[in-house]
Design a protein around this motif. Sequence first.
Motif, PDB file in Angstrom:
ATOM      1  N   GLY A   1       0.766  -1.281   0.058  1.00 51.30           N
ATOM      2  CA  GLY A   1       0.054  -0.065  -0.175  1.00 51.30           C
ATOM      3  C   GLY A   1       0.904   1.394  -0.024  1.00 51.30           C
ATOM      4  O   GLY A   1       0.685   2.190  -0.570  1.00 51.30           O
ATOM      5  N   LEU A   2       1.936   1.238   0.756  1.00 48.04           N
ATOM      6  CA  LEU A   2       2.910   2.439   0.828  1.00 48.04           C
ATOM      7  C   LEU A   2       3.302   2.478  -0.445  1.00 48.04           C
ATOM      8  O   LEU A   2       3.379   3.785  -0.975  1.00 48.04           O
ATOM      9  N   LEU A   3       3.847   1.598  -1.231  1.00 47.04           N
ATOM     10  CA  LEU A   3       4.533   1.723  -2.278  1.00 47.04           C
ATOM     11  C   LEU A   3       3.317   2.266  -3.363  1.00 47.04           C
ATOM     12  O   LEU A   3       3.778   3.183  -4.482  1.00 47.04           O
ATOM     13  N   LEU A   4       2.353   1.794  -3.573  1.00 42.91           N
ATOM     14  CA  LEU A   4       1.333   2.048  -4.325  1.00 42.91           C
ATOM     15  C   LEU A   4       0.985   3.717  -4.032  1.00 42.91           C
ATOM     16  O   LEU A   4       0.773   4.498  -5.294  1.00 42.91           O
ATOM     17  N   ILE A   5       0.773   4.055  -2.943  1.00 40.99           N
ATOM     18  CA  ILE A   5       0.627   5.527  -2.487  1.00 40.99           C
ATOM     19  C   ILE A   5       1.639   6.578  -3.077  1.00 40.99           C
ATOM     20  O   ILE A   5       1.703   7.531  -3.632  1.00 40.99           O
ATOM     21  N   LEU A   6       2.846   6.059  -2.915  1.00 41.47           N
ATOM     22  CA  LEU A   6       3.953   6.825  -3.294  1.00 41.47           C
ATOM     23  C   LEU A   6       4.137   6.717  -4.809  1.00 41.47           C
ATOM     24  O   LEU A   6       4.727   7.918  -5.395  1.00 41.47           O
ATOM     25  N   ALA A   7       3.472   5.726  -5.559  1.00 38.89           N
ATOM     26  CA  ALA A   7       3.613   5.918  -7.029  1.00 38.89           C
ATOM     27  C   ALA A   7       2.364   6.519  -7.522  1.00 38.89           C
ATOM     28  O   ALA A   7       2.527   7.094  -8.682  1.00 38.89           O
ATOM     29  N   ALA A   8       1.535   6.899  -6.819  1.00 34.26           N
ATOM     30  CA  ALA A   8       0.370   7.631  -7.314  1.00 34.26           C
ATOM     31  C   ALA A   8       0.533   8.924  -7.535  1.00 34.26           C
ATOM     32  O   ALA A   8       1.164   9.533  -6.767  1.00 34.26           O
TER      33      ALA A   8
ATOM     34  N   THR B   1      10.227  10.278   4.562  1.00 33.44           N
ATOM     35  CA  THR B   1       9.696   9.537   3.209  1.00 33.44           C
ATOM     36  C   THR B   1       8.500  10.064   2.820  1.00 33.44           C
ATOM     37  O   THR B   1       8.194  10.305   1.649  1.00 33.44           O
ATOM     38  N   LEU B   2       7.391   9.764   3.565  1.00 33.60           N
ATOM     39  CA  LEU B   2       6.138   9.670   3.287  1.00 33.60           C
ATOM     40  C   LEU B   2       5.734  11.445   2.955  1.00 33.60           C
ATOM     41  O   LEU B   2       5.112  11.798   1.928  1.00 33.60           O
ATOM     42  N   GLN B   3       6.221  12.174   3.758  1.00 42.55           N
ATOM     43  CA  GLN B   3       6.340  13.930   3.628  1.00 42.55           C
ATOM     44  C   GLN B   3       6.759  14.320   2.272  1.00 42.55           C
ATOM     45  O   GLN B   3       6.278  14.942   1.296  1.00 42.55           O
ATOM     46  N   GLN B   4       7.870  13.587   1.987  1.00 43.23           N
ATOM     47  CA  GLN B   4       8.790  14.089   0.544  1.00 43.23           C
ATOM     48  C   GLN B   4       7.726  13.381  -0.658  1.00 43.23           C
ATOM     49  O   GLN B   4       7.591  13.942  -1.632  1.00 43.23           O
ATOM     50  N   GLY B   5       6.954  12.562  -0.289  1.00 42.98           N
ATOM     51  CA  GLY B   5       6.073  11.841  -1.306  1.00 42.98           C
ATOM     52  C   GLY B   5       4.636  12.480  -1.364  1.00 42.98           C
ATOM     53  O   GLY B   5       3.697  12.046  -2.227  1.00 42.98           O
ATOM     54  N   GLY B   6       4.355  13.487  -0.554  1.00 41.65           N
ATOM     55  CA  GLY B   6       3.255  14.326  -0.595  1.00 41.65           C
ATOM     56  C   GLY B   6       2.147  13.541   0.304  1.00 41.65           C
ATOM     57  O   GLY B   6       1.130  13.967   0.121  1.00 41.65           O
ATOM     58  N   ILE B   7       2.623  12.902   1.254  1.00 42.56           N
ATOM     59  CA  ILE B   7       1.633  12.111   1.843  1.00 42.56           C
ATOM     60  C   ILE B   7       1.766  12.305   3.574  1.00 42.56           C
ATOM     61  O   ILE B   7       2.824  12.410   4.360  1.00 42.56           O
ATOM     62  N   ASP B   8       0.353  12.778   3.751  1.00 45.29           N
ATOM     63  CA  ASP B   8       0.381  13.028   5.457  1.00 45.29           C
ATOM     64  C   ASP B   8       0.714  11.751   6.289  1.00 45.29           C
ATOM     65  O   ASP B   8      -0.056  10.884   5.918  1.00 45.29           O
ATOM     66  N   PHE B   9       1.677  11.810   7.121  1.00 46.57           N
ATOM     67  CA  PHE B   9       1.755  10.805   8.099  1.00 46.57           C
ATOM     68  C   PHE B   9       0.754  10.379   8.809  1.00 46.57           C
ATOM     69  O   PHE B   9       0.678   9.078   9.053  1.00 46.57           O
ATOM     70  N   GLU B  10       0.014  11.473   9.439  1.00 45.19           N
ATOM     71  CA  GLU B  10      -1.195  10.942  10.247  1.00 45.19           C
ATOM     72  C   GLU B  10      -2.309  10.210   9.420  1.00 45.19           C
ATOM     73  O   GLU B  10      -2.584   9.407  10.084  1.00 45.19           O
ATOM     74  N   SER B  11      -2.537  10.710   8.183  1.00 42.08           N
ATOM     75  CA  SER B  11      -3.450  10.081   7.221  1.00 42.08           C
ATOM     76  C   SER B  11      -2.888   8.582   7.142  1.00 42.08           C
ATOM     77  O   SER B  11      -3.694   7.671   7.160  1.00 42.08           O
ATOM     78  N   PHE B  12      -1.719   8.462   6.886  1.00 48.55           N
ATOM     79  CA  PHE B  12      -1.034   7.009   6.448  1.00 48.55           C
ATOM     80  C   PHE B  12      -1.172   6.238   7.862  1.00 48.55           C
ATOM     81  O   PHE B  12      -1.487   5.012   7.745  1.00 48.55           O
ATOM     82  N   ARG B  13      -0.791   6.826   8.783  1.00 49.94           N
ATOM     83  CA  ARG B  13      -0.949   6.129  10.228  1.00 49.94           C
ATOM     84  C   ARG B  13      -2.294   5.515  10.363  1.00 49.94           C
ATOM     85  O   ARG B  13      -2.559   4.343  10.807  1.00 49.94           O
ATOM     86  N   GLU B  14      -3.329   6.520  10.116  1.00 49.79           N
ATOM     87  CA  GLU B  14      -4.702   5.820  10.187  1.00 49.79           C
ATOM     88  C   GLU B  14      -5.090   4.734   9.411  1.00 49.79           C
ATOM     89  O   GLU B  14      -6.066   3.903   9.541  1.00 49.79           O
ATOM     90  N   ASP B  15      -4.478   4.914   8.098  1.00 51.64           N
ATOM     91  CA  ASP B  15      -4.867   3.969   7.077  1.00 51.64           C
ATOM     92  C   ASP B  15      -4.257   2.619   7.432  1.00 51.64           C
ATOM     93  O   ASP B  15      -5.048   1.435   7.584  1.00 51.64           O
ATOM     94  N   THR B  16      -3.300   2.613   8.339  1.00 51.93           N
ATOM     95  CA  THR B  16      -2.557   1.377   8.825  1.00 51.93           C
ATOM     96  C   THR B  16      -3.678   0.863  10.036  1.00 51.93           C
ATOM     97  O   THR B  16      -3.692  -0.292  10.065  1.00 51.93           O
ATOM     98  N   ARG B  17      -3.875   1.740  10.937  1.00 49.74           N
ATOM     99  CA  ARG B  17      -4.885   1.350  11.742  1.00 49.74           C
ATOM    100  C   ARG B  17      -6.064   0.512  11.185  1.00 49.74           C
ATOM    101  O   ARG B  17      -6.422  -0.562  11.576  1.00 49.74           O
ATOM    102  N   ALA B  18      -6.685   1.274  10.241  1.00 49.90           N
ATOM    103  CA  ALA B  18      -7.835   0.767   9.735  1.00 49.90           C
ATOM    104  C   ALA B  18      -7.580  -0.619   9.007  1.00 49.90           C
ATOM    105  O   ALA B  18      -8.398  -1.668   8.917  1.00 49.90           O
ATOM    106  N   GLN B  19      -6.349  -0.979   8.422  1.00 54.47           N
ATOM    107  CA  GLN B  19      -6.110  -2.205   7.925  1.00 54.47           C
ATOM    108  C   GLN B  19      -5.814  -3.344   8.994  1.00 54.47           C
ATOM    109  O   GLN B  19      -6.250  -4.600   8.891  1.00 54.47           O
ATOM    110  N   ILE B  20      -5.192  -3.024  10.149  1.00 53.98           N
ATOM    111  CA  ILE B  20      -5.269  -3.849  11.405  1.00 53.98           C
ATOM    112  C   ILE B  20      -6.433  -4.107  11.814  1.00 53.98           C
ATOM    113  O   ILE B  20      -6.687  -5.564  12.191  1.00 53.98           O
ATOM    114  N   VAL B  21      -7.599  -3.170  11.874  1.00 53.26           N
ATOM    115  CA  VAL B  21      -8.773  -3.454  12.528  1.00 53.26           C
ATOM    116  C   VAL B  21      -9.458  -4.473  11.320  1.00 53.26           C
ATOM    117  O   VAL B  21     -10.300  -5.342  11.729  1.00 53.26           O
ATOM    118  N   ALA B  22      -9.346  -4.428  10.029  1.00 52.62           N
ATOM    119  CA  ALA B  22      -9.854  -5.104   8.983  1.00 52.62           C
ATOM    120  C   ALA B  22      -9.309  -6.444   9.089  1.00 52.62           C
ATOM    121  O   ALA B  22     -10.341  -7.571   8.997  1.00 52.62           O
TER     122      ALA B  22
END
Length: 451
Positions: free
Chosen positions: A32-39, A138-159
């Motif tokens: 998921g991280l790699l795809l987000i960085l690629a988008a 690395t996430l910030q350099q890719g334009g990705i908010d760290f807290e948003s990615f962190r919550e996405d990670t939480r969601a996958q664990i919940v899933a």
Amino acid sequence: MATTRTKPARPHRTRFPRVGDTRGLACNLLAGLLLILAATGAAGPLDGIVAVVNDDVIVQSELQAEIDLVLPELQSRGTSIPARDVLEKQVLERLILKRLQLQAAERLGIEVDESTLTEAMTSIAARNGLSLDELRLTLQQGGIDFESFREDTRAQIVATQLQQQAVMRNIRISDAEVDRFLEREGDSLIQRREVRLQHILIALPDNPTQSQIAAARSKAESILGRLRGGADFASMAAAESEGRRALEGGDLGWFPMAEVPTLAVDAAQKLAKGETAEPIQSPSGFHLIRISDIKGDDPEPVSQTHVRHILIRTSELVSDDDAKRRLDQLRLRIVGGDDFGTLARAHSDDTGTALKGGALDWVDPGATVPEFEEVMDALAPNEVSEPFKSPFGWHIVQVLERRRQETTDALMRMRAEDALRRRKAEEATEIWLRQLRDEAYVDLRLDAGDY
């Protein structure tokens, strides 16, 4: 256009990661991280509603963000990108399933505490060769908010926990199923070191015509049908093959797995002893590959644990704090001299083991969820654990004894059961997702021109 509801719905923009694959949470997160960085080319903050899902909504900006993730995934696989309207409908359906799973997790009270989330984030960073701070950068350099990615990670664990609770715990494997699997597919469980191959070649001339290719394919398929009908491979090779080893019955000899010819790699990895692959075309013709024998590594002894537990499940009436508090009290009673089995029969929500005093009997490695196994493995014999949480609820565990199981049969049965469980999990998850979708209120607005 479907009739819209007048009750306003609250936008909810948390992307819910895919949970269909339980074979490695960290790997999914990394992907998921790699795809987000690629988008690239993220959509602007548009608010048009494209679907109502029960009491929640999916908005156009969420749909566009999901499309931005899907496109590089399709491109990396070499998959043709469908027409825009088709792609939007497919991606929207995926978002609906994610949202329905999030809602189900909320109803069951499935949550992820901060320590679990931090551990998962640290694991993601480590798999990328980074520290947690470096991952943030690395996430910030890719334009990705760290807290948003962190919550996405939480969601996958919940899933993942939702799938364990809603699907995995209901899967049962009988001894008869294991017996049938071992009879039909037991060879697939062996860690292969070498394979012995047999080969039949139906040759093609240089620069063959389409009719010559069709005739060779037809002949190869006819020979395969006779082989599967009981014909002897060596005899067929001697009579029909145009390969160099035809008179030796097509026997190519033994190959270490790393040295199997490219043409035969897939068959060598997947086929059981005695099976023949479908015809494989190459410039020289059509090939029939048979796995005539397999050499595997001797299975290592299995370390088994005799264990018992008490389970308290959470619900709308029983919170995490309530479950933990009850188990704290039960543990104090056990440490003070009360009988574990008696308390398990009176208090455990695991009806399958409660009548046996909480006993799970002898447990093989990998037979329980990771949270349970980690605590179990850390206990000394007769020690009682502190309360801990798994996808099934809250537990206390007591290890009674351990042993080394030296028999190959036990290991093979354990591997067969694990393979059957994974197979059933895929089927059960698909059925459960369809049921979740069928029972939901979903108002599609993608074609309505609302955005």
